[in-house]
Design a protein around this motif. Structure first.
Motif, PDB file in Angstrom:
ATOM      1  N   ASN A   1       0.798  -1.185  -0.060  1.00 48.97           N
ATOM      2  CA  ASN A   1       0.149   0.093  -0.028  1.00 48.97           C
ATOM      3  C   ASN A   1       0.937   1.252  -0.047  1.00 48.97           C
ATOM      4  OD1 ASN A   1      -2.376  -1.534   0.028  1.00 48.97           O
ATOM      5  ND2 ASN A   1      -2.557  -1.436   2.327  1.00 48.97           N
ATOM      6  N   ILE A   2       1.889   1.321   0.854  1.00 45.92           N
ATOM      7  CA  ILE A   2       2.862   2.377   0.722  1.00 45.92           C
ATOM      8  C   ILE A   2       3.390   2.486  -0.778  1.00 45.92           C
ATOM      9  CG2 ILE A   2       5.241   3.296   1.683  1.00 45.92           C
ATOM     10  CD1 ILE A   2       4.252   1.877   4.217  1.00 45.92           C
ATOM     11  N   GLY A   3       3.756   1.390  -1.265  1.00 46.58           N
ATOM     12  CA  GLY A   3       4.579   1.305  -2.468  1.00 46.58           C
ATOM     13  C   GLY A   3       3.662   1.985  -3.789  1.00 46.58           C
ATOM     14  N   VAL A   4       2.356   1.644  -3.421  1.00 44.58           N
ATOM     15  CA  VAL A   4       1.208   1.962  -4.532  1.00 44.58           C
ATOM     16  C   VAL A   4       1.290   3.764  -4.559  1.00 44.58           C
ATOM     17  CG1 VAL A   4      -1.076   2.162  -4.963  1.00 44.58           C
ATOM     18  CG2 VAL A   4       0.123  -0.047  -4.655  1.00 44.58           C
ATOM     19  N   ARG A   5       1.457   4.193  -3.525  1.00 44.27           N
ATOM     20  CA  ARG A   5       1.495   5.625  -3.141  1.00 44.27           C
ATOM     21  C   ARG A   5       2.718   6.333  -3.448  1.00 44.27           C
ATOM     22  NH1 ARG A   5      -2.351   3.177  -0.742  1.00 44.27           N
ATOM     23  NH2 ARG A   5      -4.414   4.088  -0.338  1.00 44.27           N
ATOM     24  N   LEU A   6       3.835   5.739  -3.101  1.00 43.35           N
ATOM     25  CA  LEU A   6       5.197   6.281  -3.103  1.00 43.35           C
ATOM     26  C   LEU A   6       5.611   6.503  -4.497  1.00 43.35           C
ATOM     27  CD1 LEU A   6       7.130   7.191  -0.800  1.00 43.35           C
ATOM     28  CD2 LEU A   6       8.206   4.893  -1.250  1.00 43.35           C
ATOM     29  N   ILE A   7       5.170   5.730  -5.401  1.00 45.85           N
ATOM     30  CA  ILE A   7       5.800   5.693  -6.615  1.00 45.85           C
ATOM     31  C   ILE A   7       5.290   7.086  -7.538  1.00 45.85           C
ATOM     32  CG2 ILE A   7       3.744   4.408  -7.734  1.00 45.85           C
ATOM     33  CD1 ILE A   7       7.463   4.196  -8.887  1.00 45.85           C
ATOM     34  N   GLU A   8       4.212   7.877  -7.052  1.00 45.77           N
ATOM     35  CA  GLU A   8       3.932   8.807  -7.808  1.00 45.77           C
ATOM     36  C   GLU A   8       4.904  10.055  -7.148  1.00 45.77           C
ATOM     37  OE1 GLU A   8      -0.119  10.286  -7.380  1.00 45.77           O
ATOM     38  OE2 GLU A   8      -0.950   8.068  -7.816  1.00 45.77           O
ATOM     39  N   ASP A   9       5.315   9.986  -5.836  1.00 43.84           N
ATOM     40  CA  ASP A   9       6.313  10.943  -5.265  1.00 43.84           C
ATOM     41  C   ASP A   9       7.510  10.521  -5.928  1.00 43.84           C
ATOM     42  OD1 ASP A   9       7.116  12.809  -3.134  1.00 43.84           O
ATOM     43  OD2 ASP A   9       8.296  11.119  -2.640  1.00 43.84           O
ATOM     44  N   PHE A  10       8.018   9.446  -6.045  1.00 44.64           N
ATOM     45  CA  PHE A  10       9.208   8.996  -6.555  1.00 44.64           C
ATOM     46  C   PHE A  10       9.440   9.478  -8.171  1.00 44.64           C
ATOM     47  CE2 PHE A  10      11.750   6.146  -9.302  1.00 44.64           C
ATOM     48  CZ  PHE A  10      13.050   6.411  -8.725  1.00 44.64           C
TER      49      PHE A  10
ATOM     50  N   ARG B   1       7.198  -4.158  -4.471  1.00 48.30           N
ATOM     51  CA  ARG B   1       6.281  -4.796  -5.503  1.00 48.30           C
ATOM     52  C   ARG B   1       5.000  -3.964  -5.628  1.00 48.30           C
ATOM     53  NH1 ARG B   1       1.987  -7.840  -3.941  1.00 48.30           N
ATOM     54  NH2 ARG B   1       2.344  -7.418  -1.827  1.00 48.30           N
ATOM     55  N   GLY B   2       4.587  -3.044  -4.673  1.00 39.19           N
ATOM     56  CA  GLY B   2       3.618  -2.264  -5.051  1.00 39.19           C
ATOM     57  C   GLY B   2       3.898  -1.045  -5.961  1.00 39.19           C
ATOM     58  N   ALA B   3       5.225  -0.380  -5.873  1.00 38.44           N
ATOM     59  CA  ALA B   3       5.495   0.605  -6.777  1.00 38.44           C
ATOM     60  C   ALA B   3       5.738   0.048  -8.203  1.00 38.44           C
ATOM     61  CB  ALA B   3       6.835   1.196  -6.205  1.00 38.44           C
ATOM     62  N   LEU B   4       6.183  -0.974  -8.412  1.00 35.94           N
ATOM     63  CA  LEU B   4       6.395  -1.638  -9.580  1.00 35.94           C
ATOM     64  C   LEU B   4       5.261  -1.931 -10.279  1.00 35.94           C
ATOM     65  CD1 LEU B   4       9.733  -3.576  -9.149  1.00 35.94           C
ATOM     66  CD2 LEU B   4       9.466  -1.363 -10.341  1.00 35.94           C
ATOM     67  N   GLU B   5       4.328  -2.563  -9.604  1.00 41.64           N
ATOM     68  CA  GLU B   5       2.908  -2.808 -10.205  1.00 41.64           C
ATOM     69  C   GLU B   5       2.135  -1.630 -10.798  1.00 41.64           C
ATOM     70  OE1 GLU B   5      -1.114  -4.439  -8.461  1.00 41.64           O
ATOM     71  OE2 GLU B   5       0.583  -5.915  -8.175  1.00 41.64           O
ATOM     72  N   MET B   6       2.384  -0.522 -10.306  1.00 47.37           N
ATOM     73  CA  MET B   6       1.906   0.736 -10.527  1.00 47.37           C
ATOM     74  C   MET B   6       2.387   1.191 -12.029  1.00 47.37           C
ATOM     75  SD  MET B   6      -0.524   1.672  -8.766  1.00 47.37           S
ATOM     76  CE  MET B   6      -1.022  -0.177  -8.765  1.00 47.37           C
ATOM     77  N   VAL B   7       3.733   0.866 -12.235  1.00 51.17           N
ATOM     78  CA  VAL B   7       4.421   1.199 -13.397  1.00 51.17           C
ATOM     79  C   VAL B   7       4.198  -0.339 -14.475  1.00 51.17           C
ATOM     80  CG1 VAL B   7       5.590   3.157 -12.710  1.00 51.17           C
ATOM     81  CG2 VAL B   7       6.788   0.532 -12.570  1.00 51.17           C
ATOM     82  N   GLN B   8       3.253  -0.972 -14.232  1.00 51.10           N
ATOM     83  CA  GLN B   8       2.744  -2.066 -15.041  1.00 51.10           C
ATOM     84  C   GLN B   8       3.903  -3.243 -15.007  1.00 51.10           C
ATOM     85  OE1 GLN B   8       2.127   1.066 -16.636  1.00 51.10           O
ATOM     86  NE2 GLN B   8       0.345   0.739 -15.635  1.00 51.10           N
TER      87      GLN B   8
END
Length: 180
Positions: free
Chosen positions: A50-59, A136-143
């Motif tokens: 859940n953190i990664g899903v949101r953190l990717i936008e900030d990154f 895992r969450g961050a990379l999923e958000m970038v497909q």
């Protein structure tokens, strides 16, 4: 001038230590709330996801990194930019599989485990499992669907902490009907 830079360094160190201690309190509470280490590991992974899903936008906004063209480039961005930006460390990328779809991130030091010793009754606890979920969450958000797991951990007596990442597949964007 040097006083200000010392304050900035002290402030950064205090923030890091506060984060480490807060994370430790979180893991301690999860250990009290759940019956076994496997369930705590799942919860840490879920929270990290859940953190990664949101953190990717900030990154993406802060780093100005464009789309990666392959998994090797993704590995370099994770190690050299993301870990440095959020944890202040730069893990090394090693142990590539022959197919180029799997690699290891070697952390010489893991800031999450400062001040930590695992009790004997928590031998299956993956203390830093939150990091696997974040990746895992961050990379999923970038497909990118990936499998992420710890294979070595300094808390278990290993010399280094190793996170193993395996590319599973590229996720196709599913557009709702009529949104083409």
């Amino acid at each position: 001038m040097s006083r200000q830079s010392n304050r900035a360094t002290d402030s950064k160190k205090m923030n890091s230590e506060l984060f480490t201690l807060t994370y430790g309190a979180l893991v301690t509470q999860l250990c009290k709330d759940y019956e076994n280490d496997e369930e705590v590991n799942k919860q840490l992974d879920k929270m990290g996801y859940n953190i990664g899903v949101r953190l990717i936008e900030d990154f993406l906004a802060r780093s100005s990194v464009g789309r990666c063209h392959d998994f090797r480039e993704t590995a370099d961005v994770i190690a050299k930019i993301a870990f440095k930006m959020y944890l202040g460390i730069t893990p090394s990328v090693t142990n590539w599989s022959p197919a180029g779809d799997e690699f290891s991130l070697i952390l010489e030091s893991n800031p999450l485990v400062d001040f930590v010793e695992l009790p004997d009754n928590h031998s299956n606890l993956v203390y830093s499992n939150l990091l696997c979920g974040v990746l895992r969450g961050a990379l999923e958000m970038v497909q990118m669907a990936v499998d992420v797991r710890f294979t070595q951990d300094t808390l278990r007596g290993d010399n280094v902490t190793e996170i193993r990442m395996k590319f599973i597949k590229r996720i196709e964007e599913n557009l709702p009907a009529g949104d083409e």
